[in-house]
Enzyme design. Structure first.
Site, short mmCIF file in Angstrom:
data_model
loop_
_atom_site.label_atom_id
_atom_site.label_comp_id
_atom_site.label_asym_id
_atom_site.label_seq_id
_atom_site.Cartn_x
_atom_site.Cartn_y
_atom_site.Cartn_z
N PRO A 255 0.83 -1.22 0.00
CA PRO A 255 0.00 0.00 0.00
C PRO A 255 0.86 1.26 0.00
CG PRO A 255 -0.78 -1.57 1.64
CD PRO A 255 0.54 -2.09 1.15
N ARG A 256 0.50 2.18 -0.88
CA ARG A 256 1.26 3.43 -0.97
C ARG A 256 0.94 4.38 0.17
NH1 ARG A 256 3.13 5.08 -5.85
NH2 ARG A 256 3.84 6.88 -4.68
N GLN A 257 -0.36 4.61 0.44
CA GLN A 257 -0.82 5.46 1.54
C GLN A 257 -0.14 6.82 1.57
OE1 GLN A 257 -0.40 2.63 4.95
NE2 GLN A 257 -2.58 2.91 5.06
N LEU A 266 4.21 1.07 4.88
CA LEU A 266 4.93 -0.21 4.83
C LEU A 266 6.17 -0.15 3.94
CD1 LEU A 266 1.84 -2.57 4.63
CD2 LEU A 266 3.17 -1.97 6.64
N SER A 270 11.71 1.30 -0.30
CA SER A 270 12.91 0.54 0.06
C SER A 270 12.82 -0.89 -0.48
CB SER A 270 13.10 0.51 1.58
OG SER A 270 11.99 -0.09 2.22
N ALA A 271 11.61 -1.45 -0.55
CA ALA A 271 11.45 -2.80 -1.10
C ALA A 271 11.78 -2.83 -2.58
CB ALA A 271 10.02 -3.30 -0.86
N ASP A 316 14.21 -0.50 8.16
CA ASP A 316 13.47 -1.17 7.10
C ASP A 316 14.41 -1.84 6.10
OD1 ASP A 316 11.08 0.20 8.15
OD2 ASP A 316 12.13 1.95 7.36
#
Length: 494
Positions: A255-257, A266, A270-271, A316
């Site tokens: 989710p971008r949020q 979340l 970085s992912a 993260d």
């Protein structure tokens, strides 16, 4: 080849240059000159000419490409006067003498290739290696490289990771970013994602709604920035890259949020960077020895902070590199002395079911980080003491997990939230986050913020109430899911 190698950017003092590569499985170190290399300075600390097995743990082999400065050539006559027998007068022994005895400054550059057909070889050797690589190519004919990195949730200690504290976090397989690299004629740093990088809209209203929800910047900038930083890193580390081009594309369900206060909860950026780096390392045969996990986390952070000016911390990136359940100590002493913290993977067997909920519209989730950093830097006692307490809670949680004391872990999660609430204040946390916390507590669940905001993570001792809690969160307009931990050993790591 040497001309292109010498054009690489370096930060080393003047010295001689040795080219080396990593021995393949089955190659004997006793057949090559073996070098031991300082990972920080790239200086050759030791040279062993065809050493017997067991004499060194290094698998880095020197080949016949060397660069000598003019002044150093005069050492050759000294060497020949000392070593008079013909068997002693080899170029490998000359380098061994220069490095081990003369202590000359000699630096190394790694090539991501092999040099098996050097030295005393015959037709049978050529035939063997031709067969080897032919079979290897048939088994793996330029297949696309696909790598995933997973979202993470902070279980304990955050936000102290940005304040020389300690944390425990876990990667979850519910949400991920995936990058695919395919060899190509030209280099394409990213194919636009149809949802995250839209350039066409059905109407101005569609543009407004999508931009409000997703923000203005998708993943393409992350791919390009990672490629740029990767080239720069390899140049400075003395790693030559083969002249191969590729095309990248990405996908993510994290989710971008987006809102005006924080980019997401979340950490999809970085992912994406982490997954891109995995692809590049596989494509160019860069190993964990070339880019250790502790340094890799720093690399990912530098892509975001230095290249894209994204405010972020190490936690993260560490979790996405190490994967699984990770304990992290970011104490100032460690960070100052080694440039990274101490990171330890934890046993994930028999974990209780954690749950995650997040706001479908996080516009009122609050301004999480506020002025806490300024207060911490100025040495305000209440903030400094709070960060120390976060670290203490993390150590207690580590013990609770080790003892499988889930009741104690739940208590510590609640304490983590209340401590955060006390220093950030309710106004700062925002009504959205507070509503989710209050809702979870109605069902007897421990609950805390797993990251910057817009989401909560919980541990409900009464598992029978999870179904009721899911329904309550969904009726409140939240997305609710039971966490599926990503356990690296449970499947082949991408």
């Amino acid at each position: 080849m040497l001309c292109s190698i010498l054009s690489f950017e370096t930060n080393i003092t003047p010295g001689e240059l040795i080219i080396y590569y990593e021995l393949e499985e089955g190659e004997r170190s006793s057949s090559r000159g073996i070098v031991e290399v300082c990972p920080e300075t790239h200086r050759i600390t030791r040279f062993l000419e065809k050493p017997e097995e067991g004499r060194t743990a290094s698998r880095l082999a020197s080949v016949v490409f060397y660069c000598l400065r003019r002044d150093t050539l005069s050492c050759m006559s000294n060497f020949l006067s000392l070593y008079t027998r013909a068997t002693e007068r080899t170029f490998g022994l000359f380098w061994e003498w220069l490095i081990n005895e003369k202590k000359l400054d000699v630096f190394g550059m790694k090539l991501p290739t092999g040099f098996q057909l050097i030295g005393q070889v015959g037709l049978s050797d050529y035939t063997k290696w031709l067969t080897h690589y032919s079979t290897k190519k048939q088994d793996n004919p330029a297949q696309p490289i696909t790598c995933r990195s997973y979202a993470r949730v902070g279980l304990m200690g955050n936000p102290s990771d940005g304040f020389n504290g300690k944390t425990i976090a876990m990667t979850i397989s519910n949400f991920w970013a995936e990058v695919t690299l395919v060899e190509s004629q030209t280099l394409v740093t990213g194919l636009p994602h149809p949802l995250n990088d839209p350039t066409e809209f059905g109407s101005l209203q569609d543009l407004f709604c999508i931009s409000r929800r997703e923000g203005y910047l998708g993943g393409l900038r992350l791919l390009q920035a990672t490629c740029k930083k990767f080239y720069q890193f390899c140049s400075k580390r003395g790693i030559a890259l083969t002249k191969q081009n590729f095309t990248l594309k990405y996908d993510t369900n994290i989710p971008r949020q987006v809102n005006k206060y924080f980019p997401l909860s979340l950490y999809h950026h970085s992912a994406i960077v982490s997954a891109t780096l995995k692809c590049l390392m596989k494509f160019y045969n860069i190993t964990d020895n070339d880019l250790p996990k502790s340094i890799r986390a720093n690399f990912i952070l530098s892509v975001e902070t230095d290249e894209l000016f994204i405010t972020a911390g190490l936690q993260d990136r560490v979790v996405q590199v190490y994967e699984g359940l990770v304990y992290m100590d970011f104490s100032k002493k460690l960070m100052d002395e080694q440039g990274y913290g101490n990171y330890a993977s934890m046993d994930m067997s028999d974990l209780p079911p954690f749950w995650l909920a997040y706001l479908s519209d996080p516009s009122d989730s609050g301004r999480i980080h506020s002025n806490i950093r300024q207060r911490w830097l100025s040495g305000e006692p209440v903030v400094v003491e709070a960060m120390k307490t976060f670290a203490e809670l993390t150590d207690q949680a580590r013990s609770a997990i080790k003892d499988r004391d889930w009741t104690r872990l739940a208590q510590l999660m609640d304490q983590n939230f209340e401590l955060r609430r006390s220093i950030y204040t309710d106004d700062c946390l925002g009504p959205g986050n507070l509503r989710m916390v209050q809702l979870a507590r109605q069902f007897g669940s421990a609950v805390k913020l797993p990251g910057s905001g817009g989401a909560v993570v919980g541990l409900c001792p009464d598992q029978a109430r999870l179904v009721e809690m899911r329904q309550a969160f969904q009726e409140a307009g939240c997305v609710f899911c039971v966490i599926s931990p990503y356990i690296p050993s449970a499947r082949g790591q991408n």
